[in-house]
Design a protein around this motif. Structure first.
Motif, PDB file in Angstrom:
ATOM      1  N   PHE A  15       0.832  -1.194   0.000  1.00  0.00           N
ATOM      2  CA  PHE A  15       0.000   0.000   0.000  1.00  0.00           C
ATOM      3  C   PHE A  15       0.873   1.253   0.000  1.00  0.00           C
ATOM      4  O   PHE A  15       0.597   2.209  -0.738  1.00  0.00           O
ATOM      5  CB  PHE A  15      -0.950  -0.007   1.205  1.00  0.00           C
ATOM      6  CG  PHE A  15      -2.110   0.924   1.048  1.00  0.00           C
ATOM      7  CD1 PHE A  15      -3.277   0.520   0.436  1.00  0.00           C
ATOM      8  CD2 PHE A  15      -2.034   2.232   1.516  1.00  0.00           C
ATOM      9  CE1 PHE A  15      -4.347   1.379   0.276  1.00  0.00           C
ATOM     10  CE2 PHE A  15      -3.099   3.105   1.370  1.00  0.00           C
ATOM     11  CZ  PHE A  15      -4.256   2.676   0.753  1.00  0.00           C
ATOM     12  N   ALA A  16       1.931   1.248   0.782  1.00  0.00           N
ATOM     13  CA  ALA A  16       2.859   2.382   0.804  1.00  0.00           C
ATOM     14  C   ALA A  16       3.521   2.562  -0.563  1.00  0.00           C
ATOM     15  O   ALA A  16       3.658   3.690  -1.057  1.00  0.00           O
ATOM     16  CB  ALA A  16       3.906   2.188   1.897  1.00  0.00           C
ATOM     17  N   GLN A  17       3.912   1.462  -1.190  1.00  0.00           N
ATOM     18  CA  GLN A  17       4.505   1.542  -2.527  1.00  0.00           C
ATOM     19  C   GLN A  17       3.503   2.097  -3.538  1.00  0.00           C
ATOM     20  O   GLN A  17       3.853   2.883  -4.414  1.00  0.00           O
ATOM     21  CB  GLN A  17       5.006   0.169  -2.973  1.00  0.00           C
ATOM     22  CG  GLN A  17       6.220  -0.298  -2.211  1.00  0.00           C
ATOM     23  CD  GLN A  17       6.576  -1.745  -2.488  1.00  0.00           C
ATOM     24  OE1 GLN A  17       5.703  -2.595  -2.709  1.00  0.00           O
ATOM     25  NE2 GLN A  17       7.864  -2.048  -2.463  1.00  0.00           N
ATOM     26  N   ASP A  21       3.739   5.356  -5.975  1.00  0.00           N
ATOM     27  CA  ASP A  21       3.492   5.273  -7.426  1.00  0.00           C
ATOM     28  C   ASP A  21       2.415   6.262  -7.882  1.00  0.00           C
ATOM     29  O   ASP A  21       2.409   6.683  -9.041  1.00  0.00           O
ATOM     30  CB  ASP A  21       3.074   3.859  -7.815  1.00  0.00           C
ATOM     31  CG  ASP A  21       4.192   2.836  -7.650  1.00  0.00           C
ATOM     32  OD1 ASP A  21       5.369   3.243  -7.512  1.00  0.00           O
ATOM     33  OD2 ASP A  21       3.883   1.628  -7.649  1.00  0.00           O
ATOM     34  N   LEU A  22       1.497   6.610  -6.992  1.00  0.00           N
ATOM     35  CA  LEU A  22       0.407   7.530  -7.333  1.00  0.00           C
ATOM     36  C   LEU A  22       0.784   9.007  -7.207  1.00  0.00           C
ATOM     37  O   LEU A  22      -0.066   9.876  -7.395  1.00  0.00           O
ATOM     38  CB  LEU A  22      -0.813   7.241  -6.452  1.00  0.00           C
ATOM     39  CG  LEU A  22      -1.539   5.938  -6.758  1.00  0.00           C
ATOM     40  CD1 LEU A  22      -2.576   5.652  -5.675  1.00  0.00           C
ATOM     41  CD2 LEU A  22      -2.199   6.005  -8.125  1.00  0.00           C
ATOM     42  N   THR A  23       2.038   9.292  -6.929  1.00  0.00           N
ATOM     43  CA  THR A  23       2.469  10.678  -6.723  1.00  0.00           C
ATOM     44  C   THR A  23       2.063  11.612  -7.861  1.00  0.00           C
ATOM     45  O   THR A  23       1.565  12.715  -7.593  1.00  0.00           O
ATOM     46  CB  THR A  23       3.985  10.737  -6.463  1.00  0.00           C
ATOM     47  OG1 THR A  23       4.258   9.999  -5.267  1.00  0.00           O
ATOM     48  CG2 THR A  23       4.465  12.165  -6.307  1.00  0.00           C
ATOM     49  N   SER A  28      -1.288  16.277  -9.099  1.00  0.00           N
ATOM     50  CA  SER A  28      -2.229  16.965  -9.991  1.00  0.00           C
ATOM     51  C   SER A  28      -3.412  17.552  -9.221  1.00  0.00           C
ATOM     52  O   SER A  28      -4.111  18.420  -9.731  1.00  0.00           O
ATOM     53  CB  SER A  28      -2.719  16.033 -11.098  1.00  0.00           C
ATOM     54  OG  SER A  28      -3.638  15.086 -10.582  1.00  0.00           O
ATOM     55  N   LYS A  29      -3.631  17.100  -7.994  1.00  0.00           N
ATOM     56  CA  LYS A  29      -4.728  17.600  -7.158  1.00  0.00           C
ATOM     57  C   LYS A  29      -4.324  18.835  -6.344  1.00  0.00           C
ATOM     58  O   LYS A  29      -5.173  19.476  -5.722  1.00  0.00           O
ATOM     59  CB  LYS A  29      -5.221  16.517  -6.197  1.00  0.00           C
ATOM     60  CG  LYS A  29      -5.708  15.262  -6.888  1.00  0.00           C
ATOM     61  CD  LYS A  29      -6.935  15.541  -7.708  1.00  0.00           C
ATOM     62  CE  LYS A  29      -7.474  14.262  -8.325  1.00  0.00           C
ATOM     63  NZ  LYS A  29      -8.617  14.491  -9.185  1.00  0.00           N
ATOM     64  N   LEU A  30      -3.031  19.160  -6.334  1.00  0.00           N
ATOM     65  CA  LEU A  30      -2.564  20.336  -5.614  1.00  0.00           C
ATOM     66  C   LEU A  30      -2.898  21.597  -6.405  1.00  0.00           C
ATOM     67  O   LEU A  30      -3.155  21.539  -7.610  1.00  0.00           O
ATOM     68  CB  LEU A  30      -1.054  20.258  -5.383  1.00  0.00           C
ATOM     69  CG  LEU A  30      -0.549  19.074  -4.554  1.00  0.00           C
ATOM     70  CD1 LEU A  30       0.973  19.070  -4.525  1.00  0.00           C
ATOM     71  CD2 LEU A  30      -1.121  19.111  -3.155  1.00  0.00           C
ATOM     72  N   VAL A  50       5.292   7.043   3.916  1.00  0.00           N
ATOM     73  CA  VAL A  50       5.677   7.730   2.696  1.00  0.00           C
ATOM     74  C   VAL A  50       5.719   9.204   3.079  1.00  0.00           C
ATOM     75  O   VAL A  50       4.725   9.768   3.540  1.00  0.00           O
ATOM     76  CB  VAL A  50       4.690   7.479   1.540  1.00  0.00           C
ATOM     77  CG1 VAL A  50       5.157   8.187   0.277  1.00  0.00           C
ATOM     78  CG2 VAL A  50       4.533   5.982   1.286  1.00  0.00           C
ATOM     79  N   ILE A  51       6.884   9.801   2.928  1.00  0.00           N
ATOM     80  CA  ILE A  51       7.085  11.192   3.317  1.00  0.00           C
ATOM     81  C   ILE A  51       7.198  12.020   2.043  1.00  0.00           C
ATOM     82  O   ILE A  51       8.079  11.781   1.212  1.00  0.00           O
ATOM     83  CB  ILE A  51       8.350  11.345   4.178  1.00  0.00           C
ATOM     84  CG1 ILE A  51       8.255  10.430   5.398  1.00  0.00           C
ATOM     85  CG2 ILE A  51       8.546  12.807   4.581  1.00  0.00           C
ATOM     86  CD1 ILE A  51       9.557  10.246   6.134  1.00  0.00           C
ATOM     87  N   TYR A  52       6.279  12.962   1.909  1.00  0.00           N
ATOM     88  CA  TYR A  52       6.265  13.849   0.752  1.00  0.00           C
ATOM     89  C   TYR A  52       6.837  15.191   1.160  1.00  0.00           C
ATOM     90  O   TYR A  52       6.359  15.806   2.112  1.00  0.00           O
ATOM     91  CB  TYR A  52       4.835  14.064   0.244  1.00  0.00           C
ATOM     92  CG  TYR A  52       4.186  12.823  -0.316  1.00  0.00           C
ATOM     93  CD1 TYR A  52       4.345  12.487  -1.646  1.00  0.00           C
ATOM     94  CD2 TYR A  52       3.420  11.996   0.484  1.00  0.00           C
ATOM     95  CE1 TYR A  52       3.755  11.352  -2.172  1.00  0.00           C
ATOM     96  CE2 TYR A  52       2.822  10.863  -0.022  1.00  0.00           C
ATOM     97  CZ  TYR A  52       2.993  10.540  -1.353  1.00  0.00           C
ATOM     98  OH  TYR A  52       2.408   9.419  -1.858  1.00  0.00           O
ATOM     99  N   ARG A  53       7.851  15.652   0.458  1.00  0.00           N
ATOM    100  CA  ARG A  53       8.362  17.000   0.644  1.00  0.00           C
ATOM    101  C   ARG A  53       7.712  17.843  -0.447  1.00  0.00           C
ATOM    102  O   ARG A  53       7.812  17.536  -1.640  1.00  0.00           O
ATOM    103  CB  ARG A  53       9.871  17.030   0.545  1.00  0.00           C
ATOM    104  CG  ARG A  53      10.416  18.432   0.831  1.00  0.00           C
ATOM    105  CD  ARG A  53      11.863  18.431   1.130  1.00  0.00           C
ATOM    106  NE  ARG A  53      11.992  17.892   2.497  1.00  0.00           N
ATOM    107  CZ  ARG A  53      13.121  17.430   2.996  1.00  0.00           C
ATOM    108  NH1 ARG A  53      14.205  17.426   2.282  1.00  0.00           N
ATOM    109  NH2 ARG A  53      13.170  16.966   4.213  1.00  0.00           N
ATOM    110  N   LEU A  54       7.009  18.871  -0.026  1.00  0.00           N
ATOM    111  CA  LEU A  54       6.222  19.700  -0.931  1.00  0.00           C
ATOM    112  C   LEU A  54       6.743  21.128  -0.930  1.00  0.00           C
ATOM    113  O   LEU A  54       7.257  21.614   0.082  1.00  0.00           O
ATOM    114  CB  LEU A  54       4.754  19.719  -0.490  1.00  0.00           C
ATOM    115  CG  LEU A  54       4.088  18.357  -0.271  1.00  0.00           C
ATOM    116  CD1 LEU A  54       2.723  18.544   0.364  1.00  0.00           C
ATOM    117  CD2 LEU A  54       3.982  17.602  -1.569  1.00  0.00           C
TER     118      LEU A  54
END
Length: 77
Positions: A15-17, A21-23, A28-30, A50-54
């Motif tokens: 699920f984390a992977q 993969d859906l990044t 696109s939703k941002l 999963v750590i996202y740097r934005l």
């Protein structure tokens, strides 16, 4: 079959992977001018992350942490 190992479970890791993969779809939703600049996956932790740097419109950097927690079978009703 009942899950016997949860630390981490195969389902949590997959699920984390999938989230990683859906990044492109998540990005696109941002709002316009906001973007994902880096992703770090911690898949071997008890609860994978999963750590996202934005980066926001002003160029400020933020982190969003998604932690995957699978509840044991006996808790699910």
């Amino acid at each position: 079959m009942r899950t016997t190992y949860y630390n981490p479970s195969t389902l949590e890791v997959k699920f984390a992977q999938a989230l990683e993969d859906l990044t492109p779809q998540l990005e696109s939703k941002l709002d316009e001018g906001e973007r994902v600049i880096e992703i770090e996956s911690v898949l071997d932790a008890d609860n994978p992350m999963v750590i996202y740097r934005l980066e926001d419109k002003e160029g400020d950097v933020h982190e969003v942490v998604v932690q995957i927690i699978q509840r044991p079978d006996h808790i699910i009703k």
